[in-house]
Motif scaffolding. Structure first.
Motif, PDB file in Angstrom:
ATOM      1  N   ILE A  63       0.829  -1.269  -0.127  1.00  0.00           N
ATOM      2  CA  ILE A  63      -0.105  -0.137   0.173  1.00  0.00           C
ATOM      3  C   ILE A  63       0.800   1.268  -0.118  1.00  0.00           C
ATOM      4  CG2 ILE A  63      -1.636   1.377   1.437  1.00  0.00           C
ATOM      5  CD1 ILE A  63      -2.748  -1.349   2.350  1.00  0.00           C
ATOM      6  N   LYS A  64       1.856   1.303   0.821  1.00  0.00           N
ATOM      7  CA  LYS A  64       2.701   2.515   0.826  1.00  0.00           C
ATOM      8  C   LYS A  64       3.755   2.303  -0.314  1.00  0.00           C
ATOM      9  CE  LYS A  64       2.414   2.354   5.991  1.00  0.00           C
ATOM     10  NZ  LYS A  64       3.329   2.266   7.086  1.00  0.00           N
ATOM     11  N   LYS A  65       3.465   3.203  -1.322  1.00  0.00           N
ATOM     12  CA  LYS A  65       4.459   3.419  -2.372  1.00  0.00           C
ATOM     13  C   LYS A  65       5.154   4.757  -2.215  1.00  0.00           C
ATOM     14  CE  LYS A  65       2.322   0.087  -5.497  1.00  0.00           C
ATOM     15  NZ  LYS A  65       1.600  -0.337  -6.576  1.00  0.00           N
ATOM     16  N   ALA A  66       6.351   4.843  -2.655  1.00  0.00           N
ATOM     17  CA  ALA A  66       7.235   6.093  -2.624  1.00  0.00           C
ATOM     18  C   ALA A  66       6.446   6.857  -3.660  1.00  0.00           C
ATOM     19  CB  ALA A  66       8.521   5.822  -2.733  1.00  0.00           C
ATOM     20  N   GLN A  67       6.408   8.334  -3.290  1.00  0.00           N
ATOM     21  CA  GLN A  67       5.891   9.412  -4.216  1.00  0.00           C
ATOM     22  C   GLN A  67       6.919  10.503  -4.448  1.00  0.00           C
ATOM     23  OE1 GLN A  67       2.932   9.270  -5.836  1.00  0.00           O
ATOM     24  NE2 GLN A  67       2.333   7.382  -4.862  1.00  0.00           N
ATOM     25  N   PRO A  68       7.295  10.702  -5.687  1.00  0.00           N
ATOM     26  CA  PRO A  68       8.328  11.675  -5.796  1.00  0.00           C
ATOM     27  C   PRO A  68       7.823  12.916  -5.312  1.00  0.00           C
ATOM     28  CG  PRO A  68       6.994  11.133  -7.845  1.00  0.00           C
ATOM     29  CD  PRO A  68       6.573  10.196  -6.705  1.00  0.00           C
ATOM     30  N   LEU A  69       8.803  13.832  -4.804  1.00  0.00           N
ATOM     31  CA  LEU A  69       8.450  14.862  -4.154  1.00  0.00           C
ATOM     32  C   LEU A  69       8.357  15.947  -5.363  1.00  0.00           C
ATOM     33  CD1 LEU A  69      11.401  15.228  -1.395  1.00  0.00           C
ATOM     34  CD2 LEU A  69       8.685  14.650  -1.095  1.00  0.00           C
ATOM     35  N   LYS A  70       7.318  16.951  -5.126  1.00  0.00           N
ATOM     36  CA  LYS A  70       7.149  17.814  -6.086  1.00  0.00           C
ATOM     37  C   LYS A  70       7.390  19.373  -5.760  1.00  0.00           C
ATOM     38  CE  LYS A  70       3.567  15.167  -8.413  1.00  0.00           C
ATOM     39  NZ  LYS A  70       2.108  14.937  -8.729  1.00  0.00           N
ATOM     40  N   GLN A  71       8.587  19.836  -6.210  1.00  0.00           N
ATOM     41  CA  GLN A  71       8.789  21.254  -5.801  1.00  0.00           C
ATOM     42  C   GLN A  71       8.036  22.368  -6.699  1.00  0.00           C
ATOM     43  OE1 GLN A  71      13.151  21.543  -6.049  1.00  0.00           O
ATOM     44  NE2 GLN A  71      13.415  20.287  -4.147  1.00  0.00           N
ATOM     45  N   LYS A  72       7.537  23.158  -5.998  1.00  0.00           N
ATOM     46  CA  LYS A  72       6.986  24.379  -6.807  1.00  0.00           C
ATOM     47  C   LYS A  72       7.868  25.111  -7.675  1.00  0.00           C
ATOM     48  CE  LYS A  72       3.040  24.355  -3.590  1.00  0.00           C
ATOM     49  NZ  LYS A  72       2.352  24.939  -2.612  1.00  0.00           N
ATOM     50  N   THR A  73       9.076  25.382  -7.111  1.00  0.00           N
ATOM     51  CA  THR A  73       9.840  26.242  -7.652  1.00  0.00           C
ATOM     52  C   THR A  73      11.231  25.535  -7.947  1.00  0.00           C
ATOM     53  OG1 THR A  73      10.662  27.268  -5.689  1.00  0.00           O
ATOM     54  CG2 THR A  73       9.052  28.329  -6.621  1.00  0.00           C
ATOM     55  N   VAL A  74      12.151  26.084  -8.828  1.00  0.00           N
ATOM     56  CA  VAL A  74      13.169  25.315  -9.204  1.00  0.00           C
ATOM     57  C   VAL A  74      14.133  25.793  -8.310  1.00  0.00           C
ATOM     58  CG1 VAL A  74      15.068  25.186 -10.956  1.00  0.00           C
ATOM     59  CG2 VAL A  74      12.663  25.152 -11.578  1.00  0.00           C
ATOM     60  N   PHE A  75      15.105  24.937  -7.436  1.00  0.00           N
ATOM     61  CA  PHE A  75      16.142  25.114  -6.680  1.00  0.00           C
ATOM     62  C   PHE A  75      17.393  25.570  -7.060  1.00  0.00           C
ATOM     63  CE2 PHE A  75      19.543  24.041  -3.818  1.00  0.00           C
ATOM     64  CZ  PHE A  75      19.205  24.747  -2.541  1.00  0.00           C
ATOM     65  N   ASN A  76      17.717  26.746  -6.984  1.00  0.00           N
ATOM     66  CA  ASN A  76      19.004  27.405  -7.359  1.00  0.00           C
ATOM     67  C   ASN A  76      20.098  27.451  -6.458  1.00  0.00           C
ATOM     68  OD1 ASN A  76      21.116  28.922  -8.541  1.00  0.00           O
ATOM     69  ND2 ASN A  76      19.778  30.590  -9.813  1.00  0.00           N
ATOM     70  N   PHE A  77      20.940  26.787  -6.360  1.00  0.00           N
ATOM     71  CA  PHE A  77      22.013  26.447  -5.443  1.00  0.00           C
ATOM     72  C   PHE A  77      22.913  27.734  -5.204  1.00  0.00           C
ATOM     73  CE2 PHE A  77      26.197  24.918  -3.943  1.00  0.00           C
ATOM     74  CZ  PHE A  77      25.686  24.420  -2.846  1.00  0.00           C
ATOM     75  N   LEU A  78      23.410  28.418  -6.361  1.00  0.00           N
ATOM     76  CA  LEU A  78      23.977  29.835  -6.187  1.00  0.00           C
ATOM     77  C   LEU A  78      23.308  30.718  -5.509  1.00  0.00           C
ATOM     78  CD1 LEU A  78      26.000  29.882  -9.602  1.00  0.00           C
ATOM     79  CD2 LEU A  78      26.716  29.266  -7.403  1.00  0.00           C
ATOM     80  N   ASN A  79      21.984  31.027  -5.782  1.00  0.00           N
ATOM     81  CA  ASN A  79      21.153  32.070  -4.989  1.00  0.00           C
ATOM     82  C   ASN A  79      20.935  31.602  -3.478  1.00  0.00           C
ATOM     83  OD1 ASN A  79      20.883  33.706  -7.120  1.00  0.00           O
ATOM     84  ND2 ASN A  79      18.656  32.701  -7.813  1.00  0.00           N
ATOM     85  N   ALA A  80      20.754  30.242  -3.294  1.00  0.00           N
ATOM     86  CA  ALA A  80      20.933  29.851  -1.668  1.00  0.00           C
ATOM     87  C   ALA A  80      22.110  30.220  -1.130  1.00  0.00           C
ATOM     88  CB  ALA A  80      20.388  28.634  -1.816  1.00  0.00           C
ATOM     89  N   LEU A  81      23.322  30.024  -1.801  1.00  0.00           N
ATOM     90  CA  LEU A  81      24.583  30.355  -0.919  1.00  0.00           C
ATOM     91  C   LEU A  81      24.743  31.800  -0.788  1.00  0.00           C
ATOM     92  CD1 LEU A  81      27.142  28.111  -2.928  1.00  0.00           C
ATOM     93  CD2 LEU A  81      26.574  27.930  -0.487  1.00  0.00           C
ATOM     94  N   LYS A  82      24.190  32.730  -1.844  1.00  0.00           N
ATOM     95  CA  LYS A  82      24.339  34.296  -1.595  1.00  0.00           C
ATOM     96  C   LYS A  82      23.381  34.689  -0.408  1.00  0.00           C
ATOM     97  CE  LYS A  82      25.066  34.996  -6.330  1.00  0.00           C
ATOM     98  NZ  LYS A  82      24.832  35.716  -7.813  1.00  0.00           N
ATOM     99  N   LYS A  83      22.178  33.876  -0.028  1.00  0.00           N
ATOM    100  CA  LYS A  83      21.388  34.398   0.962  1.00  0.00           C
ATOM    101  C   LYS A  83      22.199  33.944   2.325  1.00  0.00           C
ATOM    102  CE  LYS A  83      17.143  33.967  -1.378  1.00  0.00           C
ATOM    103  NZ  LYS A  83      15.785  33.141  -1.463  1.00  0.00           N
TER     104      LYS A  83
END
Length: 84
Positions: A63-83
């Motif tokens: 019954i318990k099947k893994a569901q992929p995570l859905k992100q609403k926005t695209v993750f930008n690694f460089l912007n996250a580092l700048k913050k």
């Protein structure tokens, strides 16, 4: 009616490790009698209990099947580092 076996002897009978059998006894899945540190298990009753438990466990796993995570926005690694 079969004679009760120790947890170690029942584990070899059932094909499990002794610590797994003791854990299932502590959880109340396998009916047993505990005297001191020793667990005594009747194989005829314990086999039926293990089959029922394994059947329920298998159905829960299907019954318990893994569901992929859905992100609403695209993750930008460089912007996250700048913050930071």
């Amino acid at each position: 009616m079969q004679q009760a076996l120790s947890a170690i002897k029942y584990a070899t009978h059932a094909g499990y490790q002794p610590y797994i059998i003791k854990d299932l006894c502590n959880k109340g899945i396998i009916p047993h009698i505990k005297r001191g540190k020793n667990y005594y298990i009747r194989p005829d009753i314990a086999d039926k209990a293990l089959l029922a438990y394994e059947g329920n466990y298998q159905s829960e796993q299907t019954i318990k099947k893994a569901q992929p995570l859905k992100q609403k926005t695209v993750f930008n690694f460089l912007n996250a580092l700048k913050k930071v």
